[in-house]
Design a protein around this motif. Structure first.
Motif, PDB file in Angstrom:
ATOM      1  N   GLU A 397      -7.023 -13.751  -3.582  1.00 49.03           N
ATOM      2  CA  GLU A 397      -7.780 -15.238  -3.505  1.00 49.03           C
ATOM      3  C   GLU A 397      -8.567 -15.631  -2.272  1.00 49.03           C
ATOM      4  N   GLY A 398      -9.670 -15.981  -2.583  1.00 50.48           N
ATOM      5  CA  GLY A 398     -10.637 -16.176  -1.693  1.00 50.48           C
ATOM      6  C   GLY A 398     -11.317 -17.538  -1.654  1.00 50.48           C
ATOM      7  N   ARG A 399     -11.982 -17.953  -0.503  1.00 52.28           N
ATOM      8  CA  ARG A 399     -12.365 -19.360  -0.320  1.00 52.28           C
ATOM      9  C   ARG A 399     -13.390 -19.683  -1.840  1.00 52.28           C
ATOM     10  N   HIS A 400     -13.992 -18.644  -2.503  1.00 53.66           N
ATOM     11  CA  HIS A 400     -14.862 -18.838  -3.360  1.00 53.66           C
ATOM     12  C   HIS A 400     -14.327 -18.725  -4.796  1.00 53.66           C
ATOM     13  N   GLY A 401     -12.995 -18.388  -4.743  1.00 54.30           N
ATOM     14  CA  GLY A 401     -12.278 -18.122  -5.898  1.00 54.30           C
ATOM     15  C   GLY A 401     -11.438 -17.162  -6.116  1.00 54.30           C
ATOM     16  N   SER A 402     -11.013 -16.823  -7.165  1.00 50.40           N
ATOM     17  CA  SER A 402     -10.017 -15.417  -7.400  1.00 50.40           C
ATOM     18  C   SER A 402     -10.948 -14.276  -7.811  1.00 50.40           C
ATOM     19  N   TYR A 403     -10.387 -13.122  -7.138  1.00 51.06           N
ATOM     20  CA  TYR A 403     -11.219 -11.862  -7.415  1.00 51.06           C
ATOM     21  C   TYR A 403     -10.250 -10.956  -8.070  1.00 51.06           C
ATOM     22  N   ASN A 404     -10.487 -10.874  -9.296  1.00 47.47           N
ATOM     23  CA  ASN A 404      -9.376 -10.344 -10.462  1.00 47.47           C
ATOM     24  C   ASN A 404      -9.605  -8.850 -10.442  1.00 47.47           C
ATOM     25  N   LEU A 405     -10.653  -8.151 -10.597  1.00 44.91           N
ATOM     26  CA  LEU A 405     -10.720  -6.906 -10.614  1.00 44.91           C
ATOM     27  C   LEU A 405     -10.723  -5.830  -9.355  1.00 44.91           C
ATOM     28  N   VAL A 406      -9.971  -5.150  -9.083  1.00 44.24           N
ATOM     29  CA  VAL A 406      -9.635  -4.322  -8.061  1.00 44.24           C
ATOM     30  C   VAL A 406     -10.631  -3.279  -8.232  1.00 44.24           C
ATOM     31  N   GLN A 407     -11.394  -2.783  -7.333  1.00 44.53           N
ATOM     32  CA  GLN A 407     -12.420  -1.730  -7.364  1.00 44.53           C
ATOM     33  C   GLN A 407     -12.154  -0.496  -6.665  1.00 44.53           C
ATOM     34  N   ASP A 408     -11.329  -0.513  -5.756  1.00 40.15           N
ATOM     35  CA  ASP A 408     -10.737   0.660  -4.793  1.00 40.15           C
ATOM     36  C   ASP A 408      -9.595   0.259  -3.920  1.00 40.15           C
ATOM     37  N   ALA A 409      -8.893   1.182  -3.701  1.00 44.83           N
ATOM     38  CA  ALA A 409      -7.762   0.605  -2.662  1.00 44.83           C
ATOM     39  C   ALA A 409      -7.350   2.118  -1.683  1.00 44.83           C
ATOM     40  N   LYS A 410      -6.659   1.700  -0.631  1.00 42.52           N
ATOM     41  CA  LYS A 410      -6.257   3.064  -0.066  1.00 42.52           C
ATOM     42  C   LYS A 410      -5.015   2.681   0.819  1.00 42.52           C
ATOM     43  N   LEU A 411      -4.026   3.594   0.797  1.00 35.64           N
ATOM     44  CA  LEU A 411      -2.846   3.266   1.736  1.00 35.64           C
ATOM     45  C   LEU A 411      -3.328   3.581   3.149  1.00 35.64           C
ATOM     46  N   ILE A 424       4.966  -7.346  10.445  1.00 33.91           N
ATOM     47  CA  ILE A 424       5.373  -6.075  10.367  1.00 33.91           C
ATOM     48  C   ILE A 424       5.090  -5.329  11.598  1.00 33.91           C
ATOM     49  N   HIS A 425       5.675  -4.061  11.541  1.00 33.61           N
ATOM     50  CA  HIS A 425       5.690  -3.267  12.850  1.00 33.61           C
ATOM     51  C   HIS A 425       4.472  -2.422  12.793  1.00 33.61           C
ATOM     52  N   SER A 426       4.027  -2.179  14.063  1.00 34.44           N
ATOM     53  CA  SER A 426       2.856  -1.467  14.301  1.00 34.44           C
ATOM     54  C   SER A 426       3.097  -0.097  13.484  1.00 34.44           C
ATOM     55  N   GLY A 427       2.035   0.588  12.623  1.00 33.88           N
ATOM     56  CA  GLY A 427       2.309   1.730  11.945  1.00 33.88           C
ATOM     57  C   GLY A 427       3.104   1.563  10.624  1.00 33.88           C
ATOM     58  N   ASP A 428       3.524   0.563  10.242  1.00 30.56           N
ATOM     59  CA  ASP A 428       3.952   0.142   8.883  1.00 30.56           C
ATOM     60  C   ASP A 428       2.806   0.585   7.891  1.00 30.56           C
ATOM     61  N   PRO A 429       3.270   0.788   6.800  1.00 28.25           N
ATOM     62  CA  PRO A 429       2.355   1.115   5.557  1.00 28.25           C
ATOM     63  C   PRO A 429       1.539  -0.308   5.079  1.00 28.25           C
ATOM     64  N   ILE A 430       0.311  -0.320   4.874  1.00 30.87           N
ATOM     65  CA  ILE A 430      -0.145  -1.555   4.115  1.00 30.87           C
ATOM     66  C   ILE A 430      -1.334  -0.840   3.099  1.00 30.87           C
ATOM     67  N   LEU A 431      -1.584  -1.580   2.219  1.00 36.43           N
ATOM     68  CA  LEU A 431      -2.428  -1.078   1.224  1.00 36.43           C
ATOM     69  C   LEU A 431      -3.501  -2.288   1.281  1.00 36.43           C
ATOM     70  N   VAL A 432      -4.803  -1.643   1.494  1.00 37.94           N
ATOM     71  CA  VAL A 432      -6.264  -2.295   1.554  1.00 37.94           C
ATOM     72  C   VAL A 432      -6.929  -2.079   0.296  1.00 37.94           C
ATOM     73  N   ALA A 433      -7.389  -3.149  -0.148  1.00 36.92           N
ATOM     74  CA  ALA A 433      -8.158  -2.958  -1.439  1.00 36.92           C
ATOM     75  C   ALA A 433      -9.328  -3.915  -1.527  1.00 36.92           C
ATOM     76  N   THR A 434     -10.196  -3.623  -2.183  1.00 38.19           N
ATOM     77  CA  THR A 434     -11.532  -4.253  -2.623  1.00 38.19           C
ATOM     78  C   THR A 434     -11.619  -4.879  -3.848  1.00 38.19           C
ATOM     79  N   PHE A 435     -11.890  -6.130  -3.958  1.00 41.60           N
ATOM     80  CA  PHE A 435     -11.897  -6.598  -5.601  1.00 41.60           C
ATOM     81  C   PHE A 435     -13.134  -7.187  -5.778  1.00 41.60           C
ATOM     82  N   ALA A 436     -13.313  -7.536  -7.114  1.00 41.13           N
ATOM     83  CA  ALA A 436     -14.494  -8.362  -7.567  1.00 41.13           C
ATOM     84  C   ALA A 436     -14.319  -9.338  -8.464  1.00 41.13           C
ATOM     85  N   PRO A 437     -15.062 -10.596  -8.702  1.00 43.25           N
ATOM     86  CA  PRO A 437     -14.678 -11.396  -9.924  1.00 43.25           C
ATOM     87  C   PRO A 437     -15.114 -10.912 -11.151  1.00 43.25           C
ATOM     88  N   SER A 438     -14.648 -11.060 -12.245  1.00 42.54           N
ATOM     89  CA  SER A 438     -15.103 -10.321 -13.445  1.00 42.54           C
ATOM     90  C   SER A 438     -16.220 -11.543 -14.017  1.00 42.54           C
TER      91      SER A 438
END
Length: 589
Positions: A397-411, A424-438
């Motif tokens: 969810e962003g300021r300009h609406g919802s982004y419902n289509l994930v384009q890429d992601a990385k652990l 969380i703690h430093s070094g803990d795993p996170i999921l980073v992802a790019t999205f786009a609205p459909s």
């Protein structure tokens, strides 16, 4: 003089600039891989304490202009501007004598031509190539260039082998092995085109078969490294998505062919695979290949290919295949043709294997107007029958609406600053992802983008929340009719009938969760598509590298989880609490 100093300052600040129309044209040519190193600038250094630092590099790939003039040579731009200003002021007074006026104009033109020749001559010198890399020293923001030399060869996958310090690149009809430091080509393997037919099995049609075969491009679908066996597994779109195993010691040697249908057998359907642990036996386990494959209706053998599977790394057979258990998951045959799942990314975290997907919101025919959503699928690495398979929705969810289509992601791992802001703690795993609205109710993405970050701890909490909702009576149905092998005919157990459950990996789940994992956009782009993302940490900071659809590489440093909005020209970003301007300056014309 003010105008002249402004132009000179702008050119000195410039680190990377390209004409927007040129970048749009060049983005279609995907036959180059480049290495970038950080370009320094005093104005960027002054913003190191900000919550976001962004650098943008051009990734243009024009065959006729692979390298621009280096940043250190911006003195040509200054000299050109300087000479233009001087000559303009020199001939500005009115000249009555036509001969004198003509001579003045001629001198002005010659000076401009000489200045331009200096710049263009320097640029031409940089275009000289030796083989497939630059013969001259490349610009300061680019350390090395790799080019296929053929625009028809699109590149699909890149894998780094740290043991050998080499990079493997899988492309259309080619497999490349290049050095990691200089991008020099060590080996090139021709993987296609191949004579193929969708009517043939992965093992082939046989010499006496009457099936007509045509020359088909081999699109790289899977490229993964098996470090323990020193092998590289590559699967293509021909031969029903079968695979080859290459020896990393010498990929030029004849590979081992494995006649099993693993990947999608058309150019556009998705396949994602990764190597992760399986613990199907109580006395131990091994590494296995987790594969997610979009169903295709191309040929008679595609119903044999599961949607998700776990395969051993020896011959790519199912890691568990017995009368009672099979390490695979299928979309029910009633919905398989129209409920197509796109597999974007996959990874292992703790005791689970995950897949990031894009799929229709409803699996029922005739409900396409409900649109598409992004989902996160999970199964336990100890579950040999995929009974623990569960899905939840992933939102951004962003300021300009919802982004419902994930384009890429990385652990990735969270830096100390970002981890503190996320609890969380430093070094803990996170999921980073790019999205786009459909665009409407389709799976086609609009020209806008956002980046969301989720901690794996939060994701596991959301999965447990959805599972508890089924087991405590909050949900009546598991809502996963589109998956074969339903648990309790798709119904949730009555509240209080299951007792205390020590581990949800030990019971049948197959639940489609209704409570989503919600992310807030930390970065938004207007009228720009982000198609790739990578993350790393430096000191206490988390650094994101973003690839755009029109050929830009953006580097951004996330110290806090606060939003930032960037505009089409990438030169202006806004945030309520931090500076996030992008370092771009166009050359004067």
């Amino acid at each position: 003089m003010d105008d002249m100093s402004t132009d000179m300052d702008c050119c000195k600040r410039r680190r990377t600039s390209v004409d927007s129309s040129q970048a749009h044209t060049n983005s279609r040519q995907r036959s180059h891989i480049r290495q970038f190193r950080r370009c320094t600038d005093d104005s960027l250094t002054d913003r190191l304490n900000d919550g976001l630092q962004t650098e943008v590099f051009s990734a243009e790939t024009n065959q006729n202009d692979r390298l621009k003039a280096p940043i250190e040579e911006d003195k040509f731009c200054s000299k050109f501007t300087h000479m233009r200003r001087i000559t303009t002021r020199w001939i500005k007074p009115k000249i009555v004598n036509p001969k004198v006026k003509f001579s003045s104009v001629l001198i002005y033109f010659l000076i401009l031509l000489a200045s331009y020749s200096g710049v263009s001559g320097h640029s031409s010198a940089l275009k000289r190539y030796r083989g497939q890399r630059a013969a001259e020293e490349p610009p300061s923001s680019i350390e090395a260039v790799f080019s296929t030399g053929n625009e028809s060869i699109a590149l699909q996958h890149v894998i780094y082998n740290p043991a050998a310090d080499v990079i493997y690149i899988g492309g259309t009809n080619r497999l490349y092995e290049i050095t990691a430091d200089s991008l020099e080509v060590k080996s090139v393997v021709e993987t296609g085109p191949r004579f193929d037919s969708a009517r043939c099995h992965a093992s082939g049609c046989g010499p006496e078969s009457s099936v007509s075969r045509s020359l088909s491009d081999n699109i790289n679908k899977v490229l993964v490294l098996d470090p323990a066996a020193s092998t590289l597994i590559m699967c293509g779109s021909v031969s029903q998505g079968a695979c080859h195993k290459f020896r990393t010691a010498n990929v030029s040697l004849t590979p081992e062919y494995i006649p099993r249908s693993v990947a999608a057998n058309d150019p556009h359907s998705s396949t994602y695979a990764f190597v992760g642990p399986e613990r199907y036996k109580p006395w131990g386990g091994s590494e296995a290949l987790y594969v997610g494959t979009t169903f295709t209706a191309v040929g008679d053998y595609r119903h044999d290919v599961p949607a998700v599977s776990t395969r051993n790394l020896y011959d790519l057979d199912y890691a568990e295949s017995s009368f009672l258990k099979q390490s695979l998951l299928r979309i029910d045959v009633k919905y398989r043709d129209h409920f197509l799942v796109k597999y974007v990314y996959g990874f292992n975290a703790s005791e689970f294997a995950y897949f990031v997907t894009v799929q229709k919101k409803s699996h029922l025919p005739g409900q396409e107007e409900t649109g598409y959503i992004s989902r996160l699928a999970r199964t336990c690495i100890t579950d040999a029958n995929y009974d623990s398979y569960t899905e939840i929705t992933l939102t951004c969810e962003g300021r300009h609406g919802s982004y419902n289509l994930v384009q890429d992601a990385k652990l990735a791992s969270a830096g100390a600053d970002l981890a503190a802001s996320m609890g969380i703690h430093s070094g803990d795993p996170i999921l980073v992802a790019t999205f786009a609205p459909s665009i409407g109710h389709t799976a086609k993405a609009e020209n806008a983008a956002a980046v969301c970050i989720y901690s794996i701890a939060y994701i596991e909490t959301k999965f447990n929340e959805n599972i508890h909702m089924c087991f405590n009576g909050s949900m009546q149905y598991r809502s996963m009719e589109y998956i074969s092998g339903l648990i309790l005919d798709g119904k949730c157990p009555e509240a209080g009938t299951t007792g205390n459950i020590f581990s949800f990996c030990e019971v049948g789940l197959k639940i489609s969760g209704t409570s989503p994992a919600v992310g807030s956009a930390v970065l938004e782009y207007e009228q720009r598509s982000l198609t790739a993302i990578q993350a790393t940490t430096t000191a206490a900071h988390t650094v994101l590298f973003l690839g755009t659809a029109d050929g830009w590489l953006i580097k951004t440093r996330r110290s806090v989880r606060l939003p930032c909005t960037c505009h089409r020209d990438l030169a202006s970003c806004s945030s309520s609490s931090l500076s996030c301007s992008v370092h771009i300056c166009q050359s004067p014309v």
